[in-house]
Design a protein around this motif. Structure first.
Motif: not given
Lengths: 290, 252, 334
Positions: A217, A220, A224, A258-259, A261-262, A264-265, C141, C145, C149
């Motif tokens: 994590n 990542v 990011a 829970s979103w 992580m979305l 960063s993506l 990454i 990710m 998601v």
């Protein structure tokens, strides 16, 4: 509600910044992308846990010891492994990646999983800011973040080693002719980055348990932030961590936890489309070969 | 712009974080002339080459090639229009044999267009080109791995790469640097032949003696600014130029 | 009196480099031997292996494909730390098409191959403009990710994944398809890399400025290499999805990134055959080491580091040198 969001957004941003600083520092100075970064972070956590619980050391000895050992291990990774493949980007990346993986999975294999692996908070208390309840550890994180960022700035501007760091970062060949040993400086920079990772681990890990997956994590998150902010740019790191940090908390508050992580993506994909070298990246598209 | 002008630089400038690498340089290049660009180290010569060929985007100013504005165009498009360049640091495709190095250049879309859609036998074309720049035909050097070729051959290879593109203009960045007198002497005829074929050349050089034999005109850069322009003999009489070069190449 | 080792191409190698080989059985055999024997050997192994080991061979072939796809990218100067991205995208495309639309595996796999290639190329397209480790960072990454998601948004079955997918038939069919595919991919891409198009890709890796100044749009060619590589990776993902009859978050796991890279490190980069050889050593080895559990990944990682740093040449280069050259010690006058 809004005030709480702001406070927690700020704290979350500082956490991201702390996590990314070390990676960025190493890269900015010596061009080494330390993909073992997450592993070193977790290692610092486990080492200080071992110091506290297995050796029974007091905190003021166990924690700095863990930082020192982590930095030492990083320097050794540079000296015995990376130095042999210096300049070969592919091999550098693969070697650090492999080392990180080996360390993390070794911890997993040795059974370092469970709720008992926690670090004590620096101050076990909590305060009210306005009508928001904040525990003191989170304030420590903010303090540590500001201190470490300020120290980095002071260090690279006013100390001899720091100036050597910047010299190497700007022009390795010229620095060589000025009598700066590039390999030594690079080893120091890797150790320095790892030290930052270890310090970040010591202040952040008390919020939860030390877990192997935390290593991935952290890597990542650090990547990011670095991708969004621009590699090697400290200002970029700070701006990007605040952008992502606040966006994550806002998502968690108003949409769903829970979103996170979305966020960063999406941030990464967006930055790749708009400005691939990152917000403050001065990565040249052609000339440099890093 | 007269019809003889093929390339025109207007007020070209480039700042690298406060340092003015090139500062308001204008010049025009006539068809089939050899223009020398000289100046002390760090005077912005290579940046000027990068600006013309699109490797660096100018902070200000324009580059006009054949009546077309090519300012800030991607390097491959500039090359495709017909401005080839060599690099000061020679970096061949190390893993490949010398002649295969040229095959890559010979795949260029420009060549396909010029030859009417057909590529032809690239291996043979590559070997012909290498012979033109002074590789001995059918000798070991042509099939030798580029990584272990002597420096002189690498420079020739660099020139051959430019010629492979069949360009209008060739920008040569310090082609002669690091070569022995004999090697330079053997390359001068190659360049003279290019001029005879109607090519236009921009030569960035430190070897003034050899340059002055080839160049029709030179411009002198110092601290990114153009300080003189004219035929070689005149330029070297200029007190400002002598000042810029004091104690270095002027005495050669 | 000092000594120096000298390596000289065997005479037969030099002669076989040209068309003369066609006139002599000996030379043709010399050329054919290293190509035919492994092909025959693989099919023989598949024929005699037990069902369990035949499955291992299928998995091995897919990892070999991932390793080859890594090597194609690396030849064009792009270092990926996330073959799992290609693998996972291919797997999910095939899985969802089969589950939600009931399309036969014989169709989903080709669709996933092309679709996965297109999707991955589009996602990574902006990174192509950057040099150095950016590509490695982004490819590392992204799979991690996407995994998170999927977990968070619960799309495509979320953490449970989608199970009960159709298979290609029995394990023999799977093995045949896998083995044929791996050889077709290997030989066709090796052929491609030795044409001038391949030279161009290698040229971009060596010196992209020189390629640019020859008037070629290197991003266009890099995108093509990326498409080819990700399509191969996506095929492996789609194929494994139907072999396991399951698609879920594990398809983005680190295993699918790390084993291909380790295979390349063992086998030797830049040859395509080397990475394949590497997978045929590592994957069966890891089956044998199954008892070690978590330590397997540690061993992989250590092999990876040791091979990258200590044996940068790789096994394939070593073998090919032994086959094509002879060595002798010569005295050097001081």
């Amino acid at each position: 509600m809004l005030q709480g969001t702001l406070i927690y957004g700020f704290i979350n941003s500082v956490v991201l910044m702390l996590v990314a600083l070390g990676f960025s520092v190493t890269f900015g100075i010596s061009g080494v992308a330390n993909f073992a970064y997450g592993a070193l972070y977790v290692m610092a956590g486990y080492l200080s846990w071992l110091g506290l619980h297995s050796l029974g050391l007091p905190y003021w000895l166990a924690a700095p010891g863990a930082v020192a050992i982590t930095a030492g291990v990083a320097a050794m990774i540079y000296w015995f492994i990376l130095l042999r493949v210096r300049g070969l980007v592919v091999s550098e990346v693969i070697a650090t990646f492999g080392m990180g993986l080996a360390i993390l999975e070794l911890f997993r294999y040795l059974g370092f999983i469970g709720f008992e692996y926690t670090l004590p908070p620096l101050i076990d208390a909590s305060v009210m800011i306005g009508d928001t309840y904040v525990d003191a550890q989170r304030l420590c994180i903010v303090g540590a973040g500001i201190l470490l960022a300020a120290f980095l700035w002071f260090f690279t501007h006013y100390t001899k080693t720091g100036l050597a760091f910047r010299g190497i970062a700007q022009d390795e060949r010229t620095a060589l002719t000025l009598g700066i040993n590039a390999d030594k400086v690079a080893a120091w920079s890797v150790a320095f980055g790892a030290g930052y990772a270890a310090l970040a681990a010591l202040v952040i890990l008390p919020l939860g348990t030390i877990a192997v997956n935390e290593g991935y994590n952290v890597l990542v998150n650090a990547l990011a932030v670095c991708i969004v902010g621009g590699l090697g740019s400290t200002v970029g790191i700070i701006v990007a961590s605040f952008l992502i940090g606040f966006a994550q908390i806002l998502t968690a508050t108003y949409l769903e936890t829970s979103w996170m992580m979305l966020v960063s993506l999406v941030a990464i994909l967006a930055i790749l489309v708009i400005k691939p070298s990152g917000l403050f990246g001065h990565q040249k598209q052609l000339e440099e070969r890093i | 712009m007269s019809e003889k002008t093929i390339l025109q630089a207007q007020d070209l400038s480039k700042n690298f974080g406060g340092v003015k690498a090139v500062d308001g340089v204008s010049f025009s290049l006539r068809r089939n002339e050899v223009l020398g660009v000289i100046g002390p180290n760090g005077s912005g010569k290579t940046t000027l080459a990068n600006l013309i060929t699109g490797f660096v985007k100018p902070s200000r100013g324009k580059v006009i090639f054949d009546g077309k504005n090519i300012t800030g165009m991607a390097p491959y498009k500039v090359a495709d229009l017909g401005i080839a360049r060599s690099f000061q640091m020679v970096k061949p495709f190390y893993q490949l044999p010398a002649f295969k190095n040229l095959n890559v250049a010979l795949l260029s879309p420009r060549l396909r267009r010029l030859s009417g859609g057909r590529f032809g036998d690239r291996d043979a074309m590559a070997k012909d080109l290498l012979e033109e720049v002074g590789f001995e035909r059918d000798s070991w050097v042509i099939t030798h791995q580029a990584a272990s070729l002597p420096h002189g051959y690498l420079k020739r290879l660099e020139l051959a790469k430019c010629m492979a593109l069949q360009p209008e203009i060739i920008v040569l960045d310090e082609l002669f640097s690091g070569l022995s007198l004999a090697e330079v002497a053997s390359m001068v005829p190659v360049i003279e032949k290019l001029v005879a074929q109607g090519k236009t050349l921009v030569m960035i050089e430190h070897r003034l003696k050899e340059l002055f034999r080839i160049a029709d005109r030179v411009i002198v850069l110092n601290f990114g600014q153009k300080i003189a322009e004219g035929v070689p003999a005149e330029v070297m009489e200029d007190p400002q130029v002598r000042g810029a070069y004091l104690g270095s190449e002027a005495e050669e | 009196m000092a000594q120096r080792k000298e390596r000289i191409d065997r005479g037969i190698k030099v002669r076989s480099d040209d068309v003369f080989a066609l006139t002599s059985w000996r030379e043709m055999a010399y050329l054919a031997f290293p190509r035919v024997v492994p092909v025959v050997l693989l099919f023989l192994l598949g024929a005699v292996a037990s069902i369990y080991w035949e499955r291992v061979l299928v998995t091995t072939c897919m990892f070999a494909l991932l390793a080859i796809s890594w090597d194609i990218l690396a030849s064009a100067g792009m270092v990926s730390l996330g073959q799992a991205l290609f693998f996972g995208v291919g797997a999910y495309i095939a899985g969802t098409l089969n589950h939600y639309f009931g399309i036969s595996p014989w169709l989903t796999i080709p669709i996933a191959t092309l679709g996965g290639g297109v999707v991955c190329t589009l996602v990574l397209l902006p990174v192509l403009r950057l040099r150095g480790i950016y590509f490695a960072m982004v490819t590392m990454i992204l799979p991690l990710m996407i995994e998170r998601v999927i977990e968070a948004t619960k799309i495509f079955g979320g953490t449970e994944g989608i199970s009960g997918l159709n298979t290609l038939g029995n394990v023999h069919t799977e093995f045949l398809v896998a083995a044929v595919m791996v050889w077709v991919v290997l030989f066709s891409f090796r052929r491609m890399m030795s044409t001038d198009y391949g030279l161009l890709l290698k040229g971009i890796n060596d010196n992209d400025r020189a390629v640019m100044s020859a008037g070629m749009n290197i991003y266009y060619y890099k995108a093509q290499a990326l498409f080819l590589s990700s399509a191969v990776g996506a095929f492996a993902g789609a194929f494994m999805t139907h072999a396991y009859q399951f698609v879920g978050m594990p398809v983005f796991a680190l295993d699918y990134s790390i084993i291909p890279i380790a295979s390349v490190a063992v086998g030797g980069a830049g040859t395509l055959a080397g990475p394949m050889l590497g997978s045929f050593i590592l994957v069966p080895l890891s089956e044998l080491l199954r008892g070690l559990g978590g330590l397997r990944v540690v061993i992989y990682a250590v092999i990876l580091v040791v091979c990258t740093v200590g044996l940068p040449e790789g096994i394939f280069h070593y073998l090919s040198r032994k086959y094509n050259q002879f060595e002798r010690w010569v005295k050097v006058e001081r």
